[in-house]
Design a protein around this motif. Structure first.
Motif, PDB file in Angstrom:
ATOM      1  N   LEU A  61       0.994  -1.860   0.029  1.00  0.00           N
ATOM      2  CA  LEU A  61      -0.198   0.282  -0.315  1.00  0.00           C
ATOM      3  C   LEU A  61       0.341   0.946  -0.433  1.00  0.00           C
ATOM      4  CD1 LEU A  61      -2.645  -0.782   2.565  1.00  0.00           C
ATOM      5  CD2 LEU A  61      -2.809  -1.211  -0.128  1.00  0.00           C
ATOM      6  N   CYS A  62       1.995   1.357   0.326  1.00  0.00           N
ATOM      7  CA  CYS A  62       2.999   2.392   0.441  1.00  0.00           C
ATOM      8  C   CYS A  62       4.564   1.872   0.184  1.00  0.00           C
ATOM      9  CB  CYS A  62       3.180   3.019   2.171  1.00  0.00           C
ATOM     10  SG  CYS A  62       1.493   3.147   2.628  1.00  0.00           S
ATOM     11  N   ALA A  63       4.519   3.372  -0.920  1.00  0.00           N
ATOM     12  CA  ALA A  63       6.023   3.017  -1.458  1.00  0.00           C
ATOM     13  C   ALA A  63       6.473   3.020  -1.107  1.00  0.00           C
ATOM     14  CB  ALA A  63       5.505   3.171  -3.254  1.00  0.00           C
ATOM     15  N   SER A  64       8.484   2.526  -0.785  1.00  0.00           N
ATOM     16  CA  SER A  64       8.901   3.769  -0.412  1.00  0.00           C
ATOM     17  C   SER A  64       9.599   4.398  -1.099  1.00  0.00           C
ATOM     18  CB  SER A  64       9.738   2.153   0.481  1.00  0.00           C
ATOM     19  OG  SER A  64      10.554   1.173  -0.767  1.00  0.00           O
ATOM     20  N   HIS A  65       9.677   4.592  -1.985  1.00  0.00           N
ATOM     21  CA  HIS A  65      10.356   5.424  -2.768  1.00  0.00           C
ATOM     22  C   HIS A  65       9.791   4.992  -4.300  1.00  0.00           C
ATOM     23  CE1 HIS A  65      13.813   2.197  -4.586  1.00  0.00           C
ATOM     24  NE2 HIS A  65      13.053   1.499  -3.508  1.00  0.00           N
ATOM     25  N   ARG A  66       9.852   6.053  -4.898  1.00  0.00           N
ATOM     26  CA  ARG A  66      10.390   5.866  -6.696  1.00  0.00           C
ATOM     27  C   ARG A  66      10.480   5.155  -7.338  1.00  0.00           C
ATOM     28  NH1 ARG A  66       6.529   9.202  -8.542  1.00  0.00           N
ATOM     29  NH2 ARG A  66       5.153  10.769  -6.521  1.00  0.00           N
ATOM     30  N   GLY A  67      11.654   5.040  -6.783  1.00  0.00           N
ATOM     31  CA  GLY A  67      12.931   3.975  -7.940  1.00  0.00           C
ATOM     32  C   GLY A  67      14.449   5.238  -7.841  1.00  0.00           C
ATOM     33  N   THR A  68      15.113   4.238  -8.475  1.00  0.00           N
ATOM     34  CA  THR A  68      16.495   4.663  -9.002  1.00  0.00           C
ATOM     35  C   THR A  68      17.418   6.122  -9.158  1.00  0.00           C
ATOM     36  OG1 THR A  68      17.510   2.187  -8.425  1.00  0.00           O
ATOM     37  CG2 THR A  68      18.928   4.066  -8.399  1.00  0.00           C
ATOM     38  N   PRO A  69      17.115   6.834  -8.564  1.00  0.00           N
ATOM     39  CA  PRO A  69      17.575   8.179  -9.279  1.00  0.00           C
ATOM     40  C   PRO A  69      18.570   7.875 -10.451  1.00  0.00           C
ATOM     41  CG  PRO A  69      18.484   8.092  -7.013  1.00  0.00           C
ATOM     42  CD  PRO A  69      17.572   7.209  -7.373  1.00  0.00           C
ATOM     43  N   SER A  70      18.734   8.817 -11.715  1.00  0.00           N
ATOM     44  CA  SER A  70      19.449   8.142 -11.916  1.00  0.00           C
ATOM     45  C   SER A  70      20.881   8.950 -11.981  1.00  0.00           C
ATOM     46  CB  SER A  70      19.033   9.319 -13.758  1.00  0.00           C
ATOM     47  OG  SER A  70      20.829   9.419 -14.403  1.00  0.00           O
TER      48      SER A  70
END
Length: 136
Positions: A61-70
């Motif tokens: 339900l809760c994403a911890s982050h939006r992915g690995t930054p470039s």
């Protein structure tokens, strides 16, 4: 991110409660929930119903982050400024020209090493590791 997390929690709670009681949620429940929470959080971006449903289905339900930054994100703004200036002097850059400028910009810098390692670990990259392609 906080808005989507809040919507996911409410939607999951409501659908779980409805399943236990063998009833369905009202028509347009998720749509109305997204609209009200978007207004509450001041979000104007589109929030997909399928995103909320898939979070409920997967139990995340809760994403911890939006992915690995470039690794080259810090240099991208410089390229944008270059492109804007070139446009102002009526010499806009094409996609391949912008990629070439960017690769020349990071060549020999620590950003190229970071990009190389990023691509190597994830098995990504254009023809050459440590450089960007058109899909970047």
């Amino acid at each position: 991110l906080e808005c989507i997390n809040a919507i996911s929690k409410i939607y999951s709670t409501e659908t779980t409660k409805r399943l236990a009681g063998k009833s369905k949620a009202s028509t347009g429940f998720l749509e109305n929930l997204i609209k009200s929470k978007s207004e509450e959080y001041g979000i104007s971006e589109f929030i997909s119903k399928s995103t909320i449903r898939s979070r409920h289905r997967r139990g995340v339900l809760c994403a911890s982050h939006r992915g690995t930054p470039s690794p080259v994100a810090s240099a991208e703004m410089a390229l944008v400024k270059i492109c804007v200036q070139m446009g102002k002097i009526r010499m806009p850059l094409t996609g391949p020209q912008a990629v070439n400028v960017f690769n020349n910009f990071i060549r020999g810098a620590c950003l190229q090493e970071l990009l190389f390692e990023f691509q190597r670990v994830r098995h990504l990259g254009s023809m050459l590791l440590g450089s960007c392609g058109l899909t970047w």
